[in-house]
Enzyme design. Structure first.
Site, PDB file in Angstrom:
ATOM      1  N   LYS A   1     -10.282 -33.045  26.703  1.00  0.00           N
ATOM      2  CA  LYS A   1     -11.450 -33.917  26.816  1.00  0.00           C
ATOM      3  C   LYS A   1     -11.105 -34.965  27.862  1.00  0.00           C
ATOM      4  O   LYS A   1      -9.951 -35.047  28.287  1.00  0.00           O
ATOM      5  CB  LYS A   1     -11.764 -34.599  25.479  1.00  0.00           C
ATOM      6  N   ARG A   2     -12.096 -35.781  28.271  1.00  0.00           N
ATOM      7  CA  ARG A   2     -11.767 -36.861  29.199  1.00  0.00           C
ATOM      8  C   ARG A   2     -10.644 -37.721  28.601  1.00  0.00           C
ATOM      9  O   ARG A   2     -10.532 -37.850  27.378  1.00  0.00           O
ATOM     10  CB  ARG A   2     -13.011 -37.713  29.480  1.00  0.00           C
TER      11      ARG A   2
ATOM     12  N   HIS B   1     -25.977 -42.080  23.923  1.00  0.00           N
ATOM     13  CA  HIS B   1     -24.735 -41.306  23.797  1.00  0.00           C
ATOM     14  C   HIS B   1     -23.483 -42.159  23.626  1.00  0.00           C
ATOM     15  O   HIS B   1     -22.376 -41.617  23.732  1.00  0.00           O
ATOM     16  CB  HIS B   1     -24.525 -40.424  25.030  1.00  0.00           C
TER      17      HIS B   1
ATOM     18  N   LYS C   1     -16.939 -26.535  19.768  1.00  0.00           N
ATOM     19  CA  LYS C   1     -16.503 -25.310  20.463  1.00  0.00           C
ATOM     20  C   LYS C   1     -15.226 -24.775  19.820  1.00  0.00           C
ATOM     21  O   LYS C   1     -15.059 -23.564  19.633  1.00  0.00           O
ATOM     22  CB  LYS C   1     -16.285 -25.602  21.952  1.00  0.00           C
TER      23      LYS C   1
ATOM     24  N   THR D   1     -18.354 -32.729  21.426  1.00  0.00           N
ATOM     25  CA  THR D   1     -18.939 -31.386  21.449  1.00  0.00           C
ATOM     26  C   THR D   1     -17.817 -30.354  21.556  1.00  0.00           C
ATOM     27  O   THR D   1     -17.969 -29.232  21.086  1.00  0.00           O
ATOM     28  CB  THR D   1     -19.919 -31.221  22.629  1.00  0.00           C
TER      29      THR D   1
ATOM     30  N   LYS E   1     -10.225 -42.160  22.760  1.00  0.00           N
ATOM     31  CA  LYS E   1      -9.997 -40.780  22.306  1.00  0.00           C
ATOM     32  C   LYS E   1      -8.554 -40.584  21.834  1.00  0.00           C
ATOM     33  O   LYS E   1      -8.219 -39.587  21.233  1.00  0.00           O
ATOM     34  CB  LYS E   1     -10.345 -39.794  23.420  1.00  0.00           C
TER      35      LYS E   1
HETATM   36  C1  NBG Z   1     -20.736 -38.855  25.395  1.00  0.00           C
HETATM   37  C2  NBG Z   1     -20.021 -39.191  24.095  1.00  0.00           C
HETATM   38  C3  NBG Z   1     -19.632 -37.940  23.339  1.00  0.00           C
HETATM   39  C4  NBG Z   1     -20.849 -37.053  23.168  1.00  0.00           C
HETATM   40  C5  NBG Z   1     -21.486 -36.777  24.515  1.00  0.00           C
HETATM   41  C6  NBG Z   1     -22.741 -35.954  24.396  1.00  0.00           C
HETATM   42  C7  NBG Z   1     -21.261 -40.403  27.235  1.00  0.00           C
HETATM   43  C8  NBG Z   1     -21.901 -41.684  27.636  1.00  0.00           C
HETATM   44  N1  NBG Z   1     -21.263 -40.095  25.950  1.00  0.00           N
HETATM   45  O1  NBG Z   1     -19.133 -38.281  22.080  1.00  0.00           O
HETATM   46  O2  NBG Z   1     -18.880 -39.961  24.380  1.00  0.00           O
HETATM   47  O3  NBG Z   1     -20.500 -35.843  22.559  1.00  0.00           O
HETATM   48  O4  NBG Z   1     -21.840 -38.000  25.138  1.00  0.00           O
HETATM   49  O5  NBG Z   1     -23.651 -36.543  23.520  1.00  0.00           O
HETATM   50  O6  NBG Z   1     -20.776 -39.686  28.085  1.00  0.00           O
END
Ligand code: NBG
Length: 831
Positions: free
Chosen positions: A563-564, A372, A675, A671, A569
């Site tokens: 988002k975080r 991820h 949404k 993701t 980002k």
């Molecule tokens: C996160 C990514 C996102 C991705 C999500 C789900 C981690 C390590 N990775 O871009 O930063 O959408 O995983 O796949 O949290």
């Protein structure tokens, strides 16, 4: 025999427990209020009513749940096991009502009891058992597995404290512990009889058994007991109900007793405290990992419990261990559960006495690994010292896996010791460390990234050596999100319009949304589409007023980034645009600028100072912009505190513009971007993660693209990027940075944002400044598009119409077909 089993599956069908009418629900709620809550309507609190309703809904799930478990137990099925340290499942009541199709009945039942369903939904505590996208993805996948009737178990940790609650105090993030279990959790069934023991510490000893076999026994210094806490995962409008099995750690009696006997009462209690600490709290970091002993212990704890449970289920079926991979597929959600590779080997070799090669064949046929992240600092490694002290036997097994693996590498690609060093499960440079991503690759039959671009970059960068050795293992499965929670539940007005326009089948077959395309040219339909969006914006405006104390105008463009908070980002790029507009309007108050409401939300890891400073900056800009009379009716900025699943639900439906502005090559997928798209937001974004595919689906004309590509990012950095040169060449940018550094947004404090501005001007690792000019120009195009509501609405409709690919059902079908060889097994309740 079959009949006996069938009878065992059928729960007593008492309508109070199973009836789906409003009347049956009403009686059930009163019954549960009395017999579960011990309360009467006259005295019941809002919370009592919530619990009584939740229990009534759970009762209705239980018959399905038991029937599902029975079907899986007796038929030849493959169970998809999703191993994940995080499941961000969100509030359960609304989603379960939706799955059962009894929202209206529940509303009516509660109304008859003098209660408003919406008020009760607000009472529910959200299980915040995840950080962000990764944990939410796991929850969406559980939803899709159930909807598609695929037998599945989600395995993870039942944290007593989930992700912290975020408060904003003087513009700064303040963390508060998340006491989600304070009032009990009606969705969970604790099963004390389902428990396993997990060893830690101590040493190992080799010996030769009676049969002359070489054996190793692990003499641990301590053990912890893991107890199963199950949550039902109901499939949408199908009888299937899968299980989310989370492990809670408890003390093991026998270990305390020794201390008791020598009179060390406090020592014994201490052991209990230490054992229970294991599942106490979720680590609140999303991307970068920190080498904390407790975190490794958590990972091993839940993985060991889960694998022991899977082996136990195999035994219950009376199946030989050789058939394990035929009956279970285990997906490693990132490297957090990667130690499962060593643990399954240990269980098979040490406990089931299988020869190594046979055990290895079973192991690699069982596991598959999803990566991820490409951020190198986020690839998990553990110091060898920590690892071997905490887990001496798994460590030995990793050495043996590594020895055999490196022999294979040397045999297949001789004379390349550099490659051997890079691929080794042990990083020998500096302090020696165990590389979890390498372990996951070696121990899995399939490795995938989470968006097309990400999967390609994985093969070119962090996993290049593995892709060269085993090209057949590598695949892509683009992420998806569930349209149940994120459209049907979160956006009921849109859902109704969609039902009418393309039929209700879109919820499970979102390809049908394509039927909206011709309606994008229908002015009357566009009018209705706008009315839905407008109502959603009014609702969000209400929430922003309540939660942030800021009044926003629903007529303005809602430009949203949730988002975080992370430098990659680039929330600060968004802020630079706001400051630029602010400056332009200050200079020329009559400038025609589209009225915008900028909304932000997201948590920062508590130790990530730069991210926390970005939150402070957003709030500082909000304070100045929102109180400036020149900005009135033009710009508003709001940071919504405590972004979580519940608070996210009203956000996506209200968005006009979705900000997906990460540095290309850094966001694995995203993701939230999906949404937003489903809910008719238009994206402004870079060619990063799944944005690439979103743009492909939506059509370039319905997407605002800007910024360097991943390749250009690499080239820019390789060419010796100098952000100061960019600043010097761009007056607007220089002005914006000067304003921030000069204290305009920090009440005159010129020190506050200095680290942020200096980092940008002198380092800018995520190329914020390099993309600034293109971003601002693109935002100008956004503004001009907004002035034509008919054009904007057409874009909005087409985004929803073409969002079908991003349903998690599509993603789960791909996992089932290409990776797990798992299939649907319909359940008939009570049969
Ligand atoms: C996160 C990514 C996102 C991705 C999500 C789900 C981690 C390590 N990775 O871009 O930063 O959408 O995983 O796949 O949290």
């Amino acid at each position: 025999m079959a009949k006996e089993r069938a009878q065992a599956a059928a729960l007593p069908r008492d309508p109070i427990r199973t009836g789906l009418s409003a009347e049956a629900l009403q009686r059930a709620v009163l019954d549960n209020l009395a017999y579960v809550q011990g309360s009467l309507p006259a005295y019941a609190t809002k919370h009592d009513w919530y619990l009584a309703l939740a229990h009534s809904v759970r009762d209705r799930l239980l018959a399905r749940w038991v029937a599902s478990v029975e079907v899986f137990a007796r038929s030849e099925v493959k169970v998809a096991c999703y191993l994940s340290a995080e499941f961000l499942i969100g509030p359960q009541l609304g989603n379960n009502l939706l799955a059962l199709g009894i929202e209206n009945e529940a509303r009516e039942a509660m109304r008859a009891l003098g209660r408003d369903l919406d008020r009760l939904l607000e009472v529910e505590e959200e299980p915040g058992l995840g950080n962000g996208g990764l944990g939410r993805l796991a929850a969406c996948y559980m939803d899709s597995l159930a909807a598609l009737e695929v037998p599945a178990i989600g395995y993870g940790i039942r944290y007593e404290f989930g992700i912290f609650d975020q408060q904003i105090v003087d513009g700064w993030q303040v963390e508060r512990t998340d006491k989600w279990l304070e009032h009990g959790n009606p969705w969970e069934i604790v099963r004390p009889q389902v428990h396993y023991y997990v060893s830690f510490g101590g040493r190992t000893e080799a010996w030769i058994d009676e049969a002359g076999r070489y054996r190793v026994r692990w003499l641990p210094s301590g053990q912890v007991k893991g107890v199963a806490c199950d949550t039902p995962v109901a499939g949408y409008r199908v009888p299937t109900c899968n299980t989310l099995r989370l492990w809670k750690s408890e003390a093991v009696e026998s270990f305390d007793f020794q201390d008791f006997n020598v009179g060390d009462y406090y020592g014994a209690v201490q052991a209990k405290v230490v054992s229970e600490t294991l599942s106490k709290v979720l680590y609140p970091n999303d991307e970068p990992e920190i080498g904390k002993r407790l975190r490794l212990a958590q990972q091993y704890f839940f993985v060991s419990c889960s694998l022991q449970d899977m082996l136990h289920l195999l035994d219950l079926k009376g199946e030989p261990v050789a058939r394990f991979p035929n009956l279970f597929a285990a997906q490693l959600n990132d490297t957090h559960p990667a130690i499962a590779v060593a643990e399954l080997m240990r269980l098979l070799v040490d406990e089931r006495l299988l020869p190594w090669d046979e055990a290895w064949d079973i192991t690699t046929r069982t596991f598959a690994y999803t990566n991820h992240t490409l951020l190198p600092e986020a690839l998990e490694t553990w110091s060898l010292e920590l690892f071997s002290n905490l887990l001496p036997r798994p460590m030995q097994i990793i050495y043996e896996i590594n020895r055999r693996f490196l022999d294979e590498v040397r045999a297949r690609l001789p004379g390349d010791e550099g490659r051997v060093q890079r691929m080794s499960l042990i990083d020998e440079a500096g302090g020696r460390r165990v590389r979890m991503a390498n372990l996951a690759c070696v121990g899995s039959h399939a490795v995938n990234g989470v968006a097309a671009l990400h999967s390609e970059l994985l093969k070119q960068t962090v996993l290049a050596d593995f892709a060269a050795l085993w090209p057949h293992k590598f695949d892509n499965v683009t992420n998806g999100v569930t349209p149940r929670r994120f459209v049907a539940l979160s956006n009921p007005d849109l859902a109704r319009l969609l039902d009418e326009a393309v039929g209700p089948g879109w919820v499970t077959d979102p390809a049908r949304l394509r039927g909206l395309e011709p309606l994008a040219d229908d002015a009357a339909f566009r009018e209705r589409w706008r009315a839905v969006k407008r109502a959603n914006k009014e609702r969000l405006a209400g929430a922003i007023r309540d939660q942030a104390g800021i009044v926003v105008d629903p007529a303005a463009m809602f430009d949203i980034q949730v988002k975080r908070i992370h430098e990659y980002k680039r929330q600060h790029l968004n802020v630079l645009h706001i400051v630029t507009l602010y400056q332009r309007l200050r200079r020329d108050p009559d400038l025609p600028v589209a009225a915008r409401c900028f909304v932000f939300g997201g948590k920062a890891a508590p130790g990530y100072h730069m991210a926390k400073l970005i939150i402070r900056l957003i709030n500082g800009v909000a304070e100045v912009v929102n109180s400036d009379p020149v900005m009135a009716g033009r710009l508003k900025v709001a940071f919504v505190p405590d972004y979580n699943v519940r608070n996210a639900q009203p956000v996506y439906p209200a968005a006009d513009l979705s900000e997906q502005i990460s540095t290309a090559g850094k966001e694995a997928s995203g993701t939230g971007n999906m949404k937003f798209m489903m809910n008719g937001a238009v994206t402004i974004g870079t060619l990063d993660g799944a944005n690439v595919e979103i743009r492909e689906e939506a059509g370039a004309e319905n997407f605002f693209l800007f910024g360097l590509t991943a390749e250009q990012v690499r080239e820019t950095q390789a060419a010796g990027y100098r952000p100061a040169d960019v600043v010097n060449a761009n007056a607007e940018l220089r002005e914006a940075l000067d304003l921030i550094a000069g204290g305009r947004f920090s009440r005159g404090d010129i020190g506050m944002f200095r680290p942020l501005v200096e980092n940008l001007v002198h380092h800018d690792p995520f190329l914020v400044l390099a993309d600034y000019a293109d971003y601002v120009a693109c935002q100008d195009r956004v503004s001009s598009a907004w002035t034509d509501p008919e054009r904007w609405t057409r874009m909005s409709i087409l985004n929803t119409a073409r969002s079908g690919k991003f349903s998690s059902d599509r993603a789960i079908r791909e996992y089932c077909e290409r990776i797990w060889a798992a299939r649907a097994v319909p359940v008939e309740p009570g049969k």
